[in-house]
Design an enzyme around this catalytic site. Sequence first.
Site, PDB file in Angstrom:
ATOM      1  CG  ASN A 135      -1.503   1.332   1.545  1.00  0.00           C
ATOM      2  OD1 ASN A 135      -2.411   1.807   0.856  1.00  0.00           O
ATOM      3  ND2 ASN A 135      -0.976   1.993   2.564  1.00  0.00           N
ATOM      4  CB  SER A 141      -3.862   5.028  -8.750  1.00  0.00           C
ATOM      5  OG  SER A 141      -4.537   6.205  -9.130  1.00  0.00           O
ATOM      6  CE1 TYR A 166       0.583   7.956  -7.064  1.00  0.00           C
ATOM      7  CE2 TYR A 166      -1.215   8.288  -8.618  1.00  0.00           C
ATOM      8  CZ  TYR A 166      -0.751   7.797  -7.419  1.00  0.00           C
ATOM      9  OH  TYR A 166      -1.614   7.135  -6.570  1.00  0.00           O
ATOM     10  CB  ALA A 189       5.035   6.226 -15.543  1.00  0.00           C
ATOM     11  CB  SER A 190       4.916   4.790 -10.386  1.00  0.00           C
ATOM     12  OG  SER A 190       3.832   5.478  -9.795  1.00  0.00           O
ATOM     13  CE  LYS A 191       0.073   4.225  -6.891  1.00  0.00           C
ATOM     14  NZ  LYS A 191       0.134   3.261  -5.758  1.00  0.00           N
TER      15      LYS A 191
HETATM   16  N1  LIG Z   1      -5.037   9.442  -1.658  1.00  0.00           N
HETATM   17  C1  LIG Z   1      -5.430   9.255  -2.910  1.00  0.00           C
HETATM   18  O1  LIG Z   1      -6.127  10.107  -3.518  1.00  0.00           O
HETATM   19  C2  LIG Z   1      -5.043   7.987  -3.641  1.00  0.00           C
HETATM   20  C3  LIG Z   1      -5.690   7.694  -4.847  1.00  0.00           C
HETATM   21  C4  LIG Z   1      -5.346   6.540  -5.524  1.00  0.00           C
HETATM   22  C5  LIG Z   1      -4.388   5.689  -5.012  1.00  0.00           C
HETATM   23  N2  LIG Z   1      -3.771   5.978  -3.842  1.00  0.00           N
HETATM   24  C6  LIG Z   1      -2.727   5.070  -3.350  1.00  0.00           C
HETATM   25  O2  LIG Z   1      -3.085   4.582  -2.074  1.00  0.00           O
HETATM   26  C7  LIG Z   1      -1.908   4.256  -1.337  1.00  0.00           C
HETATM   27  C8  LIG Z   1      -2.008   4.850   0.059  1.00  0.00           C
HETATM   28  O3  LIG Z   1      -2.106   6.262  -0.041  1.00  0.00           O
HETATM   29  P1  LIG Z   1      -2.863   7.161   1.036  1.00  0.00           P
HETATM   30  O4  LIG Z   1      -3.886   7.935   0.316  1.00  0.00           O
HETATM   31  O5  LIG Z   1      -3.278   6.367   2.198  1.00  0.00           O
HETATM   32  O6  LIG Z   1      -1.676   8.188   1.393  1.00  0.00           O
HETATM   33  P2  LIG Z   1      -0.934   8.527   2.764  1.00  0.00           P
HETATM   34  O7  LIG Z   1      -1.911   8.815   3.847  1.00  0.00           O
HETATM   35  O8  LIG Z   1       0.074   9.563   2.414  1.00  0.00           O
HETATM   36  O9  LIG Z   1      -0.193   7.163   3.125  1.00  0.00           O
HETATM   37  C9  LIG Z   1       0.960   6.734   2.457  1.00  0.00           C
HETATM   38  C10 LIG Z   1       1.645   5.694   3.324  1.00  0.00           C
HETATM   39  O10 LIG Z   1       2.812   5.240   2.634  1.00  0.00           O
HETATM   40  C11 LIG Z   1       3.943   5.359   3.499  1.00  0.00           C
HETATM   41  N3  LIG Z   1       5.135   5.637   2.717  1.00  0.00           N
HETATM   42  C12 LIG Z   1       5.302   6.596   1.762  1.00  0.00           C
HETATM   43  N4  LIG Z   1       6.556   6.572   1.296  1.00  0.00           N
HETATM   44  C13 LIG Z   1       7.184   5.577   1.966  1.00  0.00           C
HETATM   45  C14 LIG Z   1       8.511   5.068   1.946  1.00  0.00           C
HETATM   46  N5  LIG Z   1       9.441   5.572   1.121  1.00  0.00           N
HETATM   47  N6  LIG Z   1       8.829   4.044   2.768  1.00  0.00           N
HETATM   48  C15 LIG Z   1       7.902   3.527   3.611  1.00  0.00           C
HETATM   49  N7  LIG Z   1       6.629   3.953   3.664  1.00  0.00           N
HETATM   50  C16 LIG Z   1       6.289   4.979   2.864  1.00  0.00           C
HETATM   51  C17 LIG Z   1       3.603   6.505   4.456  1.00  0.00           C
HETATM   52  O11 LIG Z   1       4.272   6.326   5.699  1.00  0.00           O
HETATM   53  P3  LIG Z   1       5.525   7.149   6.232  1.00  0.00           P
HETATM   54  O12 LIG Z   1       5.422   8.553   5.701  1.00  0.00           O
HETATM   55  O13 LIG Z   1       5.405   7.049   7.717  1.00  0.00           O
HETATM   56  O14 LIG Z   1       6.705   6.405   5.702  1.00  0.00           O
HETATM   57  C18 LIG Z   1       2.105   6.264   4.659  1.00  0.00           C
HETATM   58  O15 LIG Z   1       1.899   5.313   5.677  1.00  0.00           O
HETATM   59  C19 LIG Z   1      -0.721   4.790  -2.166  1.00  0.00           C
HETATM   60  O16 LIG Z   1      -0.123   3.727  -2.861  1.00  0.00           O
HETATM   61  C20 LIG Z   1      -1.377   5.747  -3.141  1.00  0.00           C
HETATM   62  O17 LIG Z   1      -0.661   5.870  -4.345  1.00  0.00           O
HETATM   63  C21 LIG Z   1      -4.083   7.103  -3.131  1.00  0.00           C
END
Ligand SMILES: NC(=O)c1ccc[n+]([C@@H]2O[C@H](COP(=O)([O-])OP(=O)(O)OC[C@H]3O[C@@H](n4cnc5c(N)ncnc54)[C@H](OP(=O)(O)O)[C@@H]3O)[C@@H](O)[C@H]2O)c1
Length: 263
Positions: free
Chosen positions: A94, A146, A159, A161-163
């Site tokens: 995640n 995503s 972003y 590209a990564s997804k």
């Molecule tokens: N929010 C959206 O609109 C959205 C939409 C589509 C998909 N997503 C996907 O959903 C997933 C979760 O996102 P979220 O919305 O819950 O965002 P978030 O609240 O920012 O959570 C991201 C999590 O990833 C961890 N993280 C980030 N970089 C890291 C690293 N280098 N090493 C270890 N942990 C890392 C962060 O923890 P730490 O900072 O403590 O390391 C945090 O726990 C992501 O893959 C995101 O791409 C999000």
Amino acid sequence: MARRNLDSARIIVTGASSGIGLALTKQLAAQGARLLITARREERLRHLAHSISTENHTCVPLTVAGDITNPGIQQDIIQMAGRELGGLDILINNAGMGVLGRFADATAERLRRVVEVNFFAPAELIRRSIPMLREGHQPLIVNIGSVLGHRAVPGKSEYCASKFALHGFSDALRCELTHDGIGVLLISPSTTSSEFFAHVIGASSTDEQTRPNAMSPERVARHTVRAIQRGRQELILSTGGKLLVWLDRLCPPLANRIVARFG
Ligand SMILES: NC(=O)c1ccc[n+]([C@@H]2O[C@H](COP(=O)([O-])OP(=O)(O)OC[C@H]3O[C@@H](n4cnc5c(N)ncnc54)[C@H](OP(=O)(O)O)[C@@H]3O)[C@@H](O)[C@H]2O)c1
């Protein structure tokens, strides 16, 4: 497939310190799962594990703090799962980050960073998990992708590209791992109200905006847990996300025009 029972399932959740990962951890713990949670912010992980242990006496999550792109941390996570959980049934990739801005103005480091976090880290964690998952009960890999891994938009090219990479990788692995009995589930959320936007590389204060149609992380987690239990392979969340993906498949030129105008 029989409905997956999460009681006592051994599960790794990456990115558990906030947003979707935090909500997933709470909901999986409530189902009786045995969890190993990871992210960089150690204090947050400890606090989450403590709050779960006081609410739910059967399961105190293990924690590993560190950067998921670090091979040493990846190894620690897998070794701790083997040692403390006695194996692994479900890996949830995640952890993720966003980037914003035109590709022509961006640096090579920015592209490398987002692909390291959003694609290479989950891929390498999967590589390290496969031997344990093969021995697991109803084993499953869950990748949080995503909608932008199905249809790309301008200003988020790295972003997307990564997804897209994670999406293609998930499709290929799903076929490749069938003979090992390991399932692959790709979850594709749309905009979700989390800390994600506060950490986006390249965002400026003028990008700060309200997101009226954003889903809550709890809702994304609820759909994800249900998809895990039901043995689904793919889930696109939100009606808008589904419409965009289908429009892109049926009529790419129209989708391009709409995305170029409103994306
Ligand atoms: N929010 C959206 O609109 C959205 C939409 C589509 C998909 N997503 C996907 O959903 C997933 C979760 O996102 P979220 O919305 O819950 O965002 P978030 O609240 O920012 O959570 C991201 C999590 O990833 C961890 N993280 C980030 N970089 C890291 C690293 N280098 N090493 C270890 N942990 C890392 C962060 O923890 P730490 O900072 O403590 O390391 C945090 O726990 C992501 O893959 C995101 O791409 C999000």
